[in-house]
Design an enzyme around this catalytic site. Structure first.
Site, PDB file in Angstrom:
ATOM      1  N   GLU A 163       0.826  -1.206   0.000  1.00  0.00           N
ATOM      2  CA  GLU A 163       0.000   0.000   0.000  1.00  0.00           C
ATOM      3  C   GLU A 163       0.866   1.266   0.000  1.00  0.00           C
ATOM      4  O   GLU A 163       0.752   2.138   0.870  1.00  0.00           O
ATOM      5  CB  GLU A 163      -0.953   0.001   1.198  1.00  0.00           C
ATOM      6  CG  GLU A 163      -2.000  -1.091   1.125  1.00  0.00           C
ATOM      7  CD  GLU A 163      -3.019  -1.041   2.243  1.00  0.00           C
ATOM      8  OE1 GLU A 163      -4.136  -1.569   2.063  1.00  0.00           O
ATOM      9  OE2 GLU A 163      -2.710  -0.481   3.312  1.00  0.00           O
ATOM     10  N   GLU A 320      -6.543  -7.322  -1.235  1.00  0.00           N
ATOM     11  CA  GLU A 320      -7.111  -7.270   0.113  1.00  0.00           C
ATOM     12  C   GLU A 320      -8.559  -6.803   0.057  1.00  0.00           C
ATOM     13  O   GLU A 320      -8.900  -5.873  -0.662  1.00  0.00           O
ATOM     14  CB  GLU A 320      -6.366  -6.271   1.009  1.00  0.00           C
ATOM     15  CG  GLU A 320      -4.983  -6.642   1.452  1.00  0.00           C
ATOM     16  CD  GLU A 320      -4.422  -5.598   2.417  1.00  0.00           C
ATOM     17  OE1 GLU A 320      -5.221  -4.883   3.079  1.00  0.00           O
ATOM     18  OE2 GLU A 320      -3.192  -5.470   2.498  1.00  0.00           O
TER      19      GLU A 320
END
Length: 692
Positions: A163, A320
């Site tokens: 991320e 995710e």
């Protein structure tokens, strides 16, 4: 391509490595658990149908406990166990969070806020994207990992960091200042060009030396707007350069292993220009979490759709999402029965060839211990794990979908990062403008009408779409204005909104009246904006051709029609501009261009859109009785179309007979009608049809 990852998985459901399949898995963090849990994890993964997991995402301190110490033994064992269990590994480079020994020895890697505060260790992503010291240590770790696992049979892909930019996109340190100056030199070449672009004649800001330039740190008033916009561009590019640095090490040592990193196309995460990053990786990956609110699943669909647009319509990887509640919202609500499957399959409908969760086993300690997982605190004897196992079986049934690309819709919604960044800066007509919300409202309205739409970037081929919606297209360079004009004159139908076409790529206003670069195309001229206070509304008449009223919020415009070809579709009935046009439409060449000067919200837009859709020759592919209650998405291969039918409601929905072979979901009656339970997803396979 994600197909490379799929080809590297240990085996398919039939034992053939070449057979198509979807990826199913999670982030796996074995370092949080004692050794005796690991074999149980692999057993449960096999039971659930898991075939790939991401490992070592936050493992730097475990792998390298001190500057010259390495501990790979535990990771070797985990890799071996997973491979023996038929589970592939998307191996992270473990660089997301530097270990305490590194930040203690080198505090100069820590980010600095706009007000000069140091971002200290204790959470994650406490590193500067432009720090040469951090990069030296991080690339050393990447090199060691790539060399050690280059030939490991479990390795199916590389996962760069994690991320990127989630917590450290904007760093105002001296490292960032030096890198920003270098970036500006490359962009502008000379100080004269920079001074022109930044409009430094205003407020005595003219620069006479590159060393005088800083990031837009805390200032006495509003920092220079073009400086702010360029710093956003630079910050995205700085992280992209870091991504490239890790990727290049991996490609040199393991050239046959695909490389990705997980984007965060969701909500207000806007610092990273993902369309610009997409070409740097072998396949696009995304993380998404449901945001509570009246448009929660619309937002999920929108984000998945935009991820597909960023990926160019090719399959992508859902890295995710959550099985149930998260831990980071003010109130973390558990998902209802059916939500886990519907949320997952909505991503597949929009092009995901992988469905993965954070995380495999719910943590017992740490900041995310209340974040749900595939194996919750309650263990495998739980409703969550049973739902996970059911989803695994569903994804096996959908194996033929793997590799299918998105079938283009006839409506495209343009999403532009420069406009997102620039339209929401300070010292503007309204601080309440929300770029993403306006785009989402149009998407929700189309869903309510049963219309398939693609959310696309400015890189897309506009000619693929009969109707192009460009909400708050604030930044319009001259070349883009010419392209939109060509699109309309050759038969396309454009719809844009308030605060569009106002500035060029340097955030300079197009003079002569708004909407600036789009003024002639739209055939209107606006002398003054009329933003509304939070409690104010305006009424419009004639919105849907029946004379009934609609409500506008946020914005109004003082519109003057300048072209006789312009029709007024709705007037303001109340407010400062009562009697003036509120929505206009101009025929131009073979197409048309429409302008909407207020925020109508999903309900108002759903009343406006039918006329615009009819004029563009776009109609729903769904039966009238289920429009708005069922979302249709289509993926296609050379020989098949896959229709995803998603029940958007909490009630049972029945569809008339549809052609196609059922792959999963729904109940087919003797007359061929299909019934969807609340929140259920059905998938039908049809023979391929020629693309339109």
């Amino acid at each position: 391509m994600i197909s490379t990852l799929l080809s590297r998985l240990p085996h398919g459901s039939d034992g053939d490595p070449a057979s198509p399949r979807l990826v199913f898995g999670a982030d796996y963090n074995p370092e949080q658990w004692p050794r005796e849990v690991w074999e149980e994890d692999v057993r449960l993964m096999r039971q659930a149908g898991v075939n790939a997991v991401s490992v070592a995402i936050f493992s730097w301190a475990r792998i390298q406990p001190a500057p010259d110490q390495w501990d790979f033994g535990w990771l070797d064992e985990v890799m071996d166990l997973l491979h023996a269990g038929g589970i592939g590994v998307d191996l992270a480079t473990a660089t997301a969070s530097p270990p305490p020994w590194l930040t203690t020895a080198h505090p100069e890697i820590l980010p600095v806020t706009a007000s000069g505060e140091t971002v200290w260790p204790g959470a994650r992503q406490h590193w500067r994207p432009t720090s040469p010291v951090f990069r030296e240590h991080a690339l050393r770790l990447v090199t060691e990992m790539a060399r050690r696992y280059a030939d490991h049979p479990a390795l199916v892909a590389w996962h760069v960091s994690n991320e990127l930019g989630c917590h450290n996109i904007y760093d105002y340190s001296d490292d960032a200042a030096r890198a920003f100056r270098d970036w500006l030199r490359a962009r502008y070449g000379t100080l004269d060009a920079l001074n022109h672009a930044w409009g430094t004649a205003f407020w005595s800001q003219r620069y006479s030396d590159w060393a005088q330039i800083l990031p837009p740190r805390l200032a006495a008033s509003h920092p220079n707007p073009t400086q702010q916009l360029d710093f956003k561009r630079f910050s995205s590019d700085a992280l992209k350069e870091y991504l490239r640095a890790e990727r290049d090490v991996l490609r040199e040592i393991t050239p046959g292993v695909p490389v990705t990193t997980n984007f965060m196309v969701m909500g207000e995460t806007k610092g990273m220009n993902y369309p610009d990053w997409a070409d740097e990786i072998d396949f696009v990956s995304n993380d998404h979490y449901v945001l509570p609110g009246p448009q929660d699943r619309d937002e999920l669909s929108f984000s998945a759709n935009l991820t597909s647009g960023i990926a160019g319509g090719r399959p992508w990887f859902l890295m995710e999402h959550s099985t149930s509640a998260v831990n980071w919202q003010p109130i973390n609500v558990a998902k209802r029965p059916g939500d886990l499957a519907r949320d997952s399959l909505l991503h597949v409908a929009h092009g995901a060839d992988a469905v993965c969760f954070f995380q495999w086993r719910q943590s017992a300690a740490g900041a995310e211990k209340y974040h749900s997982a595939m194996v919750p605190h309650a263990g495998a004897d739980s409703d969550v794990f049973r739902a996970v196992t059911e989803l695994g079986a569903t994804l096996q049934a959908l194996a033929p979908v793997a590799g299918a690309e998105r079938e283009r819709a006839r409506v495209g919604i343009v999403y532009d990062w420069d406009s997102w960044w620039a339209s929401e800066q300070d010292s503007h007509p309204s601080s309440r403008l929300n770029y993403r919300q306006e785009a989402l409202d149009w998407y929700s309205a189309l869903l309510a009408l049963g219309i398939r739409a693609d959310v696309i970037t400015t890189r897309a081929d506009l000619d693929e779409y009969r109707l192009l919606i460009a909400p708050v297209l604030h930044v319009v360079p001259q070349a883009q204005a010419k392209e939109l004009t060509r699109y309309v004159e050759t038969g396309g139908h454009l719809v844009t909104t308030y605060f569009s076409g106002v500035v060029d790529e340097n955030d300079h206003v197009w003079l002569g009246g708004y909407p600036g670069a789009l003024r002639e195309l739209l055939g209107i001229r606006i002398e003054e904006f009329g933003p509304l206070l939070a409690e104010d509304t305006v009424e419009l008449d004639g919105l849907d051709g029946t004379g009934t009223l609609a409500t506008g919020t946020l914005w109004t415009d003082q519109i003057t029609v300048t072209d006789p070809e312009v029709r007024t579709l709705a007037h303001y009935r109340t407010g400062t501009y009562a009697g003036r046009p509120a929505i206009t439409h101009r025929a131009a060449g073979q197409g048309s261009a429409a302008y909407v000067s207020t925020r109508l919200g999903p309900d108002g837009l759903a009343r406006l859109l039918p006329g615009l859709l009819e004029g563009a020759g776009v109609h729903s592919e769904l039966p009238a009785e289920v429009r708005g209650r069922v979302e249709l998405t289509v993926r296609r291969t050379a020989d098949a179309r896959y229709l995803f039918l998603v029940n958007r409601t909490d009630e049972q929905v029945s569809l008339p007979a549809l052609t196609g072979e059922p792959l999963t979901g729904g109940t087919t009656a003797a007359d061929g009608s299909l019934t969807l339970r609340p929140r259920e997803v059905a998938v039908l396979r049809q023979p391929a049809q020629p693309a339109t």
